[in-house]
Design an enzyme around this catalytic site. Sequence first.
Site, mmCIF file in Angstrom:
data_model
loop_
_atom_site.group_PDB
_atom_site.id
_atom_site.type_symbol
_atom_site.label_atom_id
_atom_site.label_comp_id
_atom_site.label_asym_id
_atom_site.label_seq_id
_atom_site.Cartn_x
_atom_site.Cartn_y
_atom_site.Cartn_z
ATOM 1 C CG HIS A 165 -1.956 1.007 1.303
ATOM 2 N ND1 HIS A 165 -1.711 2.333 1.611
ATOM 3 C CD2 HIS A 165 -3.304 0.913 1.097
ATOM 4 C CE1 HIS A 165 -2.845 2.999 1.602
ATOM 5 N NE2 HIS A 165 -3.825 2.172 1.280
ATOM 6 C CG ASP A 174 -0.056 -2.453 6.304
ATOM 7 O OD1 ASP A 174 -0.995 -2.542 7.118
ATOM 8 O OD2 ASP A 174 -0.167 -1.902 5.193
ATOM 9 C CD GLN A 217 -7.217 -4.785 3.874
ATOM 10 O OE1 GLN A 217 -8.206 -5.492 4.081
ATOM 11 N NE2 GLN A 217 -7.315 -3.484 3.648
ATOM 12 C CE LYS A 233 -7.557 -0.228 5.903
ATOM 13 N NZ LYS A 233 -8.402 0.175 4.775
ATOM 14 C CB CYS A 253 -3.670 3.246 -1.770
ATOM 15 S SG CYS A 253 -4.770 4.634 -1.497
#
Length: 418
Positions: free
Chosen positions: A133, A210, A213, A236, A375
């Site tokens: 991202h 990261d 997700q 999220k 992104c």
Amino acid sequence: MSALQTVTASRSLDVAGIRADFPILSRRVHGKRLVFLDSAASAQKPQAVIDAERHFYEAEYANVHRGVYWLSQRATDAYEAAREKVRRLLNARETREIVFVRGATEAINLVAQSYGRTFLSAGDEVLITHMEHHANIVPWQMLRDEKGIVLKVAPIDDAGELDLDAFARLIGPRTKLIAVTHVANALGTVLPVEAVTGLAKTYGIPMLIDGCQAVPHQAVDVQALDCDFYVFSGHKLYGPTGIGVLYGKAALLAAMPPWQGGGDMIRSVTFEKTEYNELPWKFEAGTPSIAENIGMGAAIDYLTSVGMDAILAHEKALTAYGHGLLSEIPGIVQYGPAPERRGGILSFTLAGVHPHDVAQILDADGVCVRAGHHCTQPAMRHFDVVATTRASLYLYNTTDDLDRLAAGLDKVKRTFQV
């Protein structure tokens, strides 16, 4: 959460009951039942989260860490209770390893600007992947422009998976930080983070993951991963916007200087000198996002009540079903690994139709998908596309939602005669 049933991975979710916990899912859009397939961008909120924020504002609102009066103490207790919920969710060793920020983007910038400015020098290398991202690209580019570090990028293959051998070959004596996604937001690729972290440990290189997700979909254990930093965003995770988390090993956070200065991150201030607060508060300058933090804590309670293993099993089944449906539609090209090797993300193009047009026609049928580069422009260029249509799946989605998506795509094909 009266409609919610506690489940395990061996039992199917009570999806109807779960859907009833999300008020927005009862809405009709353009006269059609809402089908929300854009949760990777931002998830919908259960009533428990809405109620937690509302209760704080109506009954217990005050600033935190500053007041000796009852309301302030109540607010502080609720705020710090959320920190403990995050610690348990990630299985961090202690709460001082949990730093509250505005989101994963701020968390990565904090590491880049605090750790990076302090410990990286000109010529030192930061290693990322081709599927990151922008939030895990741009902060390192800014540091490169400021300090002269080198940004190395590991390639991905035609299935959108990391080339682990090429990744390993890029590690050298000047590699000083590795920063990778856990699950790629545009492709759904689940990275072999255990193997990547193992490489980092072999060479003594700090590792940032990261997890935006990953955390809403599966159990994450930062001690088992042995990563040095892990970040995610609350919105999220079925929580509010404007709140996120930086996990960092205590020794590293202690060695890093504050990124922002102001109130609450100090122990004492004179015009000659400032002594900073203890972890984690030395990184939390100013009045924090108190209500949002409490809301994120409620979201964590909700998810753990459902069961992370059950959520993962449900979403894997949906991903396989959706992948199969899309595979049967002529003109559809899907991007990313096989269903069993990806998260709940279906990214695709339809020959002869721009993804934005696909999304607009689907919207007319009440189906919400994301269209664009997500992104991840470097990843889009790898596949020689400017954009894809992305349907992302969460615990409140059903096979009927995916049937609606397929029916909507058939309408797109008829509209454009492709």
